[in-house]
Motif scaffolding. Structure first.
Motif, short mmCIF file in Angstrom:
data_model
loop_
_atom_site.label_atom_id
_atom_site.label_comp_id
_atom_site.label_asym_id
_atom_site.label_seq_id
_atom_site.Cartn_x
_atom_site.Cartn_y
_atom_site.Cartn_z
N LEU A 1 -42.32 -43.89 -2.82
CA LEU A 1 -41.98 -44.71 -3.99
C LEU A 1 -40.99 -45.78 -3.56
O LEU A 1 -40.00 -45.49 -2.89
N ILE A 2 -41.26 -47.01 -3.98
CA ILE A 2 -40.42 -48.15 -3.59
C ILE A 2 -39.96 -48.86 -4.85
O ILE A 2 -40.78 -49.25 -5.70
N ARG A 3 -38.68 -49.04 -4.99
CA ARG A 3 -38.09 -49.84 -6.05
C ARG A 3 -37.44 -51.08 -5.45
O ARG A 3 -37.21 -51.15 -4.24
N PHE A 4 -37.14 -52.08 -6.28
CA PHE A 4 -36.59 -53.33 -5.78
C PHE A 4 -35.48 -53.81 -6.69
O PHE A 4 -35.40 -53.45 -7.87
N THR B 1 -40.03 -51.41 -10.14
CA THR B 1 -40.77 -50.54 -9.23
C THR B 1 -41.86 -51.33 -8.53
O THR B 1 -42.70 -51.94 -9.19
N PHE B 2 -41.84 -51.35 -7.20
CA PHE B 2 -42.92 -51.97 -6.44
C PHE B 2 -44.20 -51.15 -6.57
O PHE B 2 -45.28 -51.69 -6.77
N GLY B 3 -44.08 -49.88 -6.42
CA GLY B 3 -45.26 -49.03 -6.54
C GLY B 3 -45.05 -47.69 -5.89
O GLY B 3 -44.02 -47.42 -5.27
N CYS B 4 -46.04 -46.82 -6.07
CA CYS B 4 -46.04 -45.49 -5.48
C CYS B 4 -47.34 -45.34 -4.69
O CYS B 4 -48.43 -45.54 -5.23
N VAL B 5 -47.22 -45.00 -3.41
CA VAL B 5 -48.37 -44.93 -2.51
C VAL B 5 -48.43 -43.53 -1.93
O VAL B 5 -47.42 -42.98 -1.48
N ARG B 6 -49.62 -42.95 -1.93
CA ARG B 6 -49.83 -41.66 -1.29
C ARG B 6 -50.09 -41.86 0.20
O ARG B 6 -50.98 -42.62 0.59
N MET B 7 -49.30 -41.17 1.02
CA MET B 7 -49.38 -41.35 2.46
C MET B 7 -50.27 -40.29 3.10
O MET B 7 -50.44 -39.19 2.57
#
Length: 615
Positions: free
Chosen positions: A48-51, A64-70
Motif C-alpha cells: 500500500l502506497i500513500r502520498f 492513496t496511490f494504490g494497493c498492489v498485490r505482490m
C-alpha cells in the motif's frame, strides 16, 4: 462487501465512480505539485502506497496511490509493485466495471503526469525492513537490482532521502516477559480465558475504586499493545492477585499462577509499576509520531520532552510522588494489602526505603538504554530532524536552539535540496519573525503559520520584490509535505482488514480492493467534488439513477462526558503531574546510576546504540 460477498453491478459501478472521481481530483492536484512524499508499507503480500504532495502555494494534498498485490517479498517485487501502482494511478478510467464499459474509451495512461511524478518524488518513507531499504536504493539508482529491467534507468532519480518510520523506532522497549508477554504469563492467561477474564472483571467492578477498565487484551506484534494491560493490571493489582489466588486454588492446571505467585516480590511489583510509568511516557511519544501528518519541526522538541520526563521521574526520583502507577502501587504495598499464597505457603508483600531504592536503581538500566536508543534512532544530523528550525514554539534542549545549531540545520537542508546555504539562511531570517507573529496572533500550528507568512509576503509585487524568496519556498514545500511516519499506511491496512475477505483473488478482486481502500482511507476534504464527479461518471455510464438522502445523526455535535474515575482521567492526572514536576525540577537530587547493573545483553545493546550514533 464483507466476508467475500459479491456486490451487484450497480453497487460496483457506484463505488468505481466515487473512486475515479477522487482520482481525478488527486491527479489534478499532483499535476501542479512541486515535491512529493511517498509512504509505503507491506502486509500479507499487499503493498500500500500513500502520498503527500505540496504545490507552489504550499498547499498539501494527501491520499492513496494504490494497493498492489505482490508475487513475493523481495526488493525487486517491491520496486515492481511501486512502479505498477504509479502507472495505474496515472491511468484514467482504469478497469471500469461491467456497467461502465463505455467509460473505458475516455481513459488511458497519462505519460506526462507519470514522468512529472517520478521527477518530484523527493522522499520515500518506509519501515526499516532490509527489503524496503534495498528497494528504495534501487529506485534511486544507488544499488544494482537482480532484475536487469530495473537497472536501465532509475525509476525515482530525484529521491533526496529515505525516511524510516519513527513510530516503529520509538516502541523498542523490553517488557517483563514473565508477567505480560510470555505464553504462560498471568496477563496472557487471563486474557485468553473467558472464565478468568470474567472473574477479574467481576472483582474489579465489585471492589475497585479506580477506573473500571478490566480488559487485559494485548497483541504481540508491538510493545504499544502491552502498555495498556500492564497499566490496568497495576491499577487493579488487588483484584489481579485475588483472581490468581482463585485460579491457583480451584484449577489443577493453573501451575502458571502458583509459579508466578511464589516468585513475586515487592521489588518486582515496583519494577512493573516503574515500567508502566515509563511505557506511558513512551506511548505519548509514539502517538505523536504515529501520525502521517506528524510535524517534523516539533520532532526534536517532543523527543526532548520525552527525555526530560524520564529524567524527572526516574533519575530525580520523583516517580514515587507523581500521580501514576508507581505511586498507586506503592500506596497499596504500604497499606499491607497484598499477599501471595502458593504451594501451601503465604507471604505478605511489604515495601521499605531500601526496596524502593533497589527497584529504582535496577530500572536505571532501561533508562540508559532508552536514552541511548532515542539519540541513535533520531540523530540531529538527519534532514527531518534538522527541520526543527521551522519550529516557532518553545525550543527544546535536544538541538536547534543556538545560532550555530540553526546554521548547521539550515546547511543540511540546503545540501539535501541543492540550495545555497547562505541564501536560505538569509531568507529564513526574513520570514521567521512574520511566521512567529502569525502563529501568536491567529493561534496557528507551525505549518499553518509558515504558510500564512509565505502568502502574506507574496500577495503583491512590491512585497515579492522586498522579500525576494527563492530558496526558502523549496525548503518550505519539503517541510509541509515530508512525513517521518508510515502510520497512515498501517491505519489504512487496518481499516481494509475489517471489510475485505482474504479469499478474494484475481485482477478484478485486486482492483475492487484498491478502489475501496481509497474511499475508506480518504478524509472529507473533497466530499462535494468527489460526489459531483461521481455523478458525472455515473450519468455517462447509465441512463437513469437516483441518489439517497443523507440523514443527519441526532447526536451529531454532542460532546461525550468524561468521568473522574475513568482510565482517561487517571492518565490525564498522571501526565499533568509529570509536567508539573518537570517544571519545578531545578533543585532535584539525582539517583545514582549503577552501570554495572547492565546485563550482558543490555551492555551489547548499549554498545550497538553508541556505534549507531556515529560519535
Amino acid at each position: 462487501m464483507r466476508d467475500g460477498g459479491v456486490a451487484s453491478d450497480r453497487t460496483s459501478l457506484l463505488r468505481w465512480c466515487l473512486s475515479e472521481a477522487l482520482l481525478q481530483i488527486w491527479r489534478k492536484e499532483l499535476a501542479g505539485a512541486k515535491t512529493l512524499c511517498l509512504i509505503r508499507d507491506e502486509r500479507k503480500g499487499k503493498l500500500l502506497i500513500r502520498f503527500r504532495g505540496c504545490n507552489g502555494q504550499l498547499k498539501v494534498c494527501s491520499g492513496t496511490f494504490g494497493c498492489v498485490r505482490m508475487k513475493g517479498g523481495t526488493a525487486e517485487d517491491i520496486v515492481s509493485a511501486t512502479a505498477k501502482a504509479m502507472r495505474v494511478f496515472c491511468t484514467a478510467c482504469f478497469q471500469p466495471p461491467r456497467l461502465g464499459k463505455r467509460l473505458a474509451e475516455q481513459g488511458g495512461l497519462d505519460k506526462k503526469l507519470l514522468s512529472h511524478l517520478r521527477k518530484i518524488v523527493h522522499i520515500l518513507t518506509t519501515d526499516s525492513h532490509p527489503a524496503e531499504l534495498l528497494a528504495s536504493n534501487i529506485m534511486k539508482g544507488n544499488r544494482k537490482s537482480a532484475d536487469e529491467r530495473h537497472n536501465h534507468c532509475p525509476f525515482l532519480p530525484n529521491v533526496v532521502m529515505v525516511g524510516r518510520d519513527g513510530a516503529h523506532a520509538s516502541t523498542r522497549l523490553d517488557v517483563f516477559s514473565s508477567t505480560v508477554r510470555d505464553k504462560d504469563s498471568p496477563v496472557q492467561k487471563i486474557f485468553h480465558s473467558h472464565i478468568f477474564s470474567r472473574w477479574f472483571e467481576d472483582d474489579v467492578h465489585q471492589n475497585s475504586k479506580g477506573p473500571r477498565c478490566a480488559s487485559l487484551s494485548a497483541a504481540k506484534h508491538r510493545f504499544a499493545s502491552f502498555a495498556k494491560p500492564l497499566g490496568r493490571m497495576l491499577l487493579h493489582v488487588e483484584s489481579f492477585f485475588r483472581t490468581l489466588h482463585r485460579a491457583a486454588s480451584m484449577r489443577e492446571d493453573a501451575s502458571w499462577a502458583r509459579t508466578w505467585l511464589s516468585n513475586i516480590s515487592a521489588k518486582k511489583i515496583l519494577l512493573l509499576a516503574l515500567a508502566a510509568d515509563g511505557a506511558d511516557a513512551l506511548m505519548q511519544l509514539c502517538r505523536f509520531l504515529d501520525n502521517e501528518a506528524c510535524d517534523p519541526a516539533a520532532l526534536n522538541q517532543e523527543i526532548g520532552f520525552f527525555l526530560s520526563e524520564l529524567d524527572v521521574q526516574f533519575r530525580c526520583g520523583k516517580v514515587w510522588e507523581i500521580d501514576g502507577y508507581s505511586k498507586h502501587v506503592l500506596g497499596v504495598l504500604q497499606r499491607g494489602q497484598l499477599y501471595a499464597l502458593a504451594f501451601g505457603q503465604g507471604k505478605q508483600l511489604m515495601v521499605s526505603d531500601t526496596v524502593k531504592r533497589q527497584a529504582l536503581q535496577e530500572f536505571q538500566a532501561w533508562l540508559q538504554l532508552c536514552e541511548c536508543t532515542a539519540k541513535a534512532e533520531f540523530p540531529d544530523f538527519e534532514v527531518l530532524n534538522s527541520m526543527c528550525v521551522f519550529n516557532l514554539g518553545e525550543q527544546s534542549s535536544f538541538g536547534g536552539d543556538t545560532p550555530t545549531e540553526i546554521s548547521q540545520c539550515l546547511r543540511r537542508i540546503a545540501q539535501a535540496l541543492k540550495l545555497e546555504p547562505f541564501l536560505l539562511k538569509t531568507e529564513w531570517e526574513k520570514l521567521r519573525p512574520i511566521a512567529a507573529a502569525q502563529k501568536q496572533c491567529q493561534n496557528l500550528e507551525n505549518r499553518e503559520a509558515w504558510r500564512a507568512a509565505f502568502e502574506h509576503t507574496q500577495k503583491t509585487c512590491p512585497l515579492r520584490e522586498k522579500y525576494g524568496l527563492q530558496s526558502l519556498p523549496v525548503a518550505l514545500r519539503a517541510y509541509m509535505c515530508w512525513s517521518p511516519s508510515s502510520s497512515g499506511v498501517e491505519q489504512s491496512f487496518s481499516k481494509a482488514d475489517r471489510c475485505f475477505h482474504e479469499g478474494s483473488f484475481g485482477p478484478k478482486a485486486a482492483d475492487t480492493e484498491r478502489r475501496s481502500m481509497m474511499l475508506l482511507c480518504v478524509d472529507k476534504t473533497w466530499d462535494k467534488e468527489v460526489i459531483a464527479g461521481a455523478r458525472r461518471l455515473y450519468a455517462g455510464a447509465v441512463k437513469q439513477h437516483k441518489g439517497k438522502q443523507k440523514k443527519q445523526r441526532l447526536d451529531k455535535g454532542v460532546s461525550k462526558g468524561r468521568f473522574l474515575t475513568s482510565e482517561a482521567s487517571f492518565l490525564k492526572r498522571k501526565r499533568d503531574s509529570v509536567r508539573a514536576a518537570g517544571a519545578s525540577s531545578a533543585q532535584q537530587v539525582h539517583v545514582e546510576q549503577d552501570a554495572s547493573g547492565l546485563s550482558t545483553k543490555a551492555a551489547k545493546e548499549m554498545e550497538l546504540q553508541k556505534k549507531r550514533r556515529m560519535t
